[in-house]
Scaffold this active site. Structure first.
Site, mmCIF file in Angstrom:
data_model
loop_
_atom_site.group_PDB
_atom_site.id
_atom_site.type_symbol
_atom_site.label_atom_id
_atom_site.label_comp_id
_atom_site.label_asym_id
_atom_site.label_seq_id
_atom_site.Cartn_x
_atom_site.Cartn_y
_atom_site.Cartn_z
ATOM 1 N N ASP A 219 56.256 87.623 28.318
ATOM 2 C CA ASP A 219 55.349 86.768 29.102
ATOM 3 C C ASP A 219 53.887 86.931 28.680
ATOM 4 O O ASP A 219 52.980 86.600 29.437
ATOM 5 C CB ASP A 219 55.519 87.032 30.598
ATOM 6 N N HIS B 10 46.520 86.065 -0.156
ATOM 7 C CA HIS B 10 46.486 86.112 1.304
ATOM 8 C C HIS B 10 47.057 87.430 1.832
ATOM 9 O O HIS B 10 47.754 87.473 2.845
ATOM 10 C CB HIS B 10 47.246 84.916 1.903
ATOM 11 N N ASP C 167 37.879 89.635 2.542
ATOM 12 C CA ASP C 167 37.683 88.210 2.833
ATOM 13 C C ASP C 167 37.758 88.098 4.357
ATOM 14 O O ASP C 167 38.844 88.210 4.941
ATOM 15 C CB ASP C 167 38.781 87.398 2.149
ATOM 16 N N HIS D 218 43.539 79.312 -7.788
ATOM 17 C CA HIS D 218 43.215 78.571 -6.560
ATOM 18 C C HIS D 218 41.981 77.699 -6.770
ATOM 19 O O HIS D 218 41.303 77.785 -7.795
ATOM 20 C CB HIS D 218 43.031 79.525 -5.371
ATOM 21 N N HIS E 86 36.415 74.907 -0.046
ATOM 22 C CA HIS E 86 36.925 73.940 0.938
ATOM 23 C C HIS E 86 35.832 73.656 1.943
ATOM 24 O O HIS E 86 34.857 74.415 2.057
ATOM 25 C CB HIS E 86 38.171 74.530 1.634
ATOM 26 N N HIS F 287 39.522 76.122 7.146
ATOM 27 C CA HIS F 287 39.765 75.073 6.141
ATOM 28 C C HIS F 287 39.535 73.771 6.897
ATOM 29 O O HIS F 287 40.448 73.229 7.514
ATOM 30 C CB HIS F 287 41.179 75.166 5.565
ATOM 31 N N GLU G 165 34.073 79.890 -3.841
ATOM 32 C CA GLU G 165 34.815 81.150 -3.887
ATOM 33 C C GLU G 165 35.631 81.339 -5.163
ATOM 34 O O GLU G 165 36.860 81.393 -5.113
ATOM 35 C CB GLU G 165 35.721 81.276 -2.661
ATOM 36 N N TYR H 231 42.157 87.286 -11.093
ATOM 37 C CA TYR H 231 43.233 88.167 -10.621
ATOM 38 C C TYR H 231 44.112 88.529 -11.814
ATOM 39 O O TYR H 231 44.650 87.638 -12.476
ATOM 40 C CB TYR H 231 44.059 87.449 -9.543
ATOM 41 N N ARG I 235 37.076 88.434 -5.983
ATOM 42 C CA ARG I 235 36.678 87.116 -5.475
ATOM 43 C C ARG I 235 35.339 87.292 -4.782
ATOM 44 O O ARG I 235 35.090 88.340 -4.174
ATOM 45 C CB ARG I 235 37.726 86.551 -4.499
ATOM 46 N N GLU J 248 32.708 84.954 -2.263
ATOM 47 C CA GLU J 248 32.719 83.703 -1.491
ATOM 48 C C GLU J 248 31.495 83.614 -0.585
ATOM 49 O O GLU J 248 31.219 84.538 0.180
ATOM 50 C CB GLU J 248 33.996 83.647 -0.646
HETATM 51 N N1 GLY Z 1 39.876 83.084 3.874
HETATM 52 C C1 GLY Z 1 40.555 81.955 3.435
HETATM 53 C C2 GLY Z 1 39.816 81.285 2.372
HETATM 54 O O1 GLY Z 1 38.959 81.870 1.756
HETATM 55 O O2 GLY Z 1 39.997 80.139 2.126
HETATM 56 MN MN MN Z 2 37.788 83.420 2.510
HETATM 57 MN MN MN Z 3 37.523 80.199 1.887
#
Ligand code: GLY
Ligand code: MN
Ligand code: MN
Length: 443
Positions: A37, A240, A257, A347, A351, A358, A381, A385, A411, A413
């Site tokens: 619950d 991820h 991240d 990638h 975005h 996103h 970003e 890798y 990475r 960003e």
């Molecule tokens: N943290 C997800 C991205 O960078 O798109």
């Molecule tokens: Mn990110």
């Molecule tokens: Mn991002």
């Protein structure tokens, strides 16, 4: 935060001005059960929030669109017992007054009133396909209206996914939204700095995550905008990664991240730094290359430039750099054409960013990459890798990756808002150059 009635009324009026007459139905998000619950912390639907500012679950916005527009809220009624257990509810009367609706009713009147409101409307606007149960419920109501056709009122015959129009509005942030996003960027960048300064060999990744969350909470952000990625060493090569339960080793890089959500708006920042406080030579080579790709991308973020240009700039810089580092062999153009770079950069370069991490908004118009315009907010970003190829990896994959690059994941960003003459970076407070990171971590 103070409820600003005019802001949300103006958005509803703007939506009315965009759309031919009809009836709009927009439910907020459902409560999601976590176990037995206990439910997950409630998060409203972003578009519902954008148009109403109303944060309670079990609410639906209905708008009569046309020359005589009306905004109607359906929400939970006041209920003493429920409020004792679960907290305050506005109830329709207070919600109508405080959020500036023309009418408000208890949610259990929704079906009956919708059937009346639909009658005689040419079209229905709702998020078609977003939620099967709502799709079914609304179509059932259309059939109720059809069954009453002999009374002389026709049922809607056109069904329009209203998300396209709302998404287009959400893509362009107004000064109020930008002020919140600037603050979300500042808090999140400070959290990255804090994490950098707290990280030590031997800690677990989740201990560093705790530093981030502490700073978010301490500054009024009640939730991270998405699950934080705190990835040491090879974990950073999983895009991820979310376990966050390994130890930080001296000599590893740590990729974080993470961004906070503030008043519904997301920040999204990545930093990669050495656990020891000092980059090794190969780590520095890869890091500087990703940073150069980021700068090349930044140069393309200004009004009038097609969005895809900033990804292309990152790809070109990374591909040239991978050649220079002896990882890829061939011409830049050939390696981009064959997509050989995707072994190391698989990638996109970013975005839209807003109420959703996103965020909504079309990336192409008539098949062409849309051009940047002031008020758009996006992430940049780039990354690299270096995963060891497997026996069944694609045949063209580089197999002899230099040993010193294997298992590195980098990475970086930042969050940018497009301005009249370029862009503004919302997340500069998190150190980013090798010198600034090493200085911030000096101990
Ligand atoms: N943290 C997800 C991205 O960078 O798109
Ligand atoms: Mn990110
Ligand atoms: Mn991002």
């Amino acid at each position: 935060m103070q409820i600003n009635v005019e802001r949300h009324q103006a958005r509803r009026a703007a939506l009315n001005a965009r759309l031919p007459a009809g009836l709009l139905i927009l439910p907020t998000a459902r409560v999601k059960n976590r176990s037995n619950d206990s439910d997950y912390s409630y998060r409203f639907d972003s578009s519902f929030h954008y148009l109403t500012g109303f944060g309670e679950p079990e609410a639906v916005l209905v708008q009569v669109l046309g020359d005589q527009p009306r905004s109607i809220l359906f929400c939970l009624p006041k209920n003493e017992l429920r409020e004792i257990w679960d907290g305050f509810l506005f109830g329709p009367a207070a919600a109508q007054a405080q959020f500036g609706f023309d009418e408000a009713y208890p949610i259990d009147q929704l079906d009956a009133r919708l059937a009346e409101l639909m009658a005689g409307q040419p079209r229905l606007y709702f998020p078609i396909g977003a939620d099967e149960k709502w799709d079914q419920r609304i179509l059932d109501l259309v059939n109720v209206v059809k069954s009453r056709a002999r009374l002389g009122l026709s049922a809607p015959t056109e069904f329009v996914d209203v998300r396209a129009a709302i998404n287009e509005m959400r893509l362009f942030k107004d000064p109020h939204e930008l002020a919140i996003m600037r603050e979300a960027g500042r808090i999140s960048a400070e959290a990255h700095l804090r994490a950098m300064q707290a990280a030590r060999p031997g800690q677990f990744e989740y201990e560093v995550e705790a530093e981030l969350l502490y700073h978010f909470y301490k500054n009024g952000s009640r939730y991270p905008a998405y699950g934080s990625i705190v990835a040491a060493g090879a974990n950073a090569t999983c895009l991820h990664y979310h376990e966050n339960n390994c130890r930080l080793r001296d000599g590893d890089l740590l990729l974080i991240d993470a961004g906070c959500e503030l008043h519904g708006y997301a920040a999204d920042i990545t930093r990669t730094f050495p656990v020891s406080g000092r980059f090794s030579g190969p780590q520095k080579d890869v890091y500087q290359l990703v940073l150069a790709a980021m700068q090349a991308s930044f140069d393309q973020v200004r009004p009038g430039v097609p969005r895809i240009a900033y990804h292309d700039a990152a790809v070109r810089t990374l591909t040239q750099g991978l050649i220079d580092l002896g990882v890829l062999h061939g011409s830049v153009d050939g390696l981009i054409e064959s997509e050989a770079y995707k072994q190391f950069y698989m990638h996109g370069t970013g975005h839209w960013l807003g109420l959703d991490v996103h965020d909504v908004g079309e990336y192409k118009i008539d098949g062409e990459s849309r051009r940047f315009e002031p008020g758009m907010v996006l992430t940049v970003e780039p990354g690299l890798y270096f995963r060891p190829p497997l026996a069944d990896s694609p045949a063209h994959y580089v197999r002899n990756i230099p040993e010193h690059f294997l298992h590195l994941g980098v990475r970086i960003e930042d969050d940018l808002v497009v301005t009249a003459d370029g862009h503004d970076n919302l997340t500069t407070l998190a150190p980013k150059t090798v010198a600034d990171i090493e200085a911030a971590m000096a101990r």
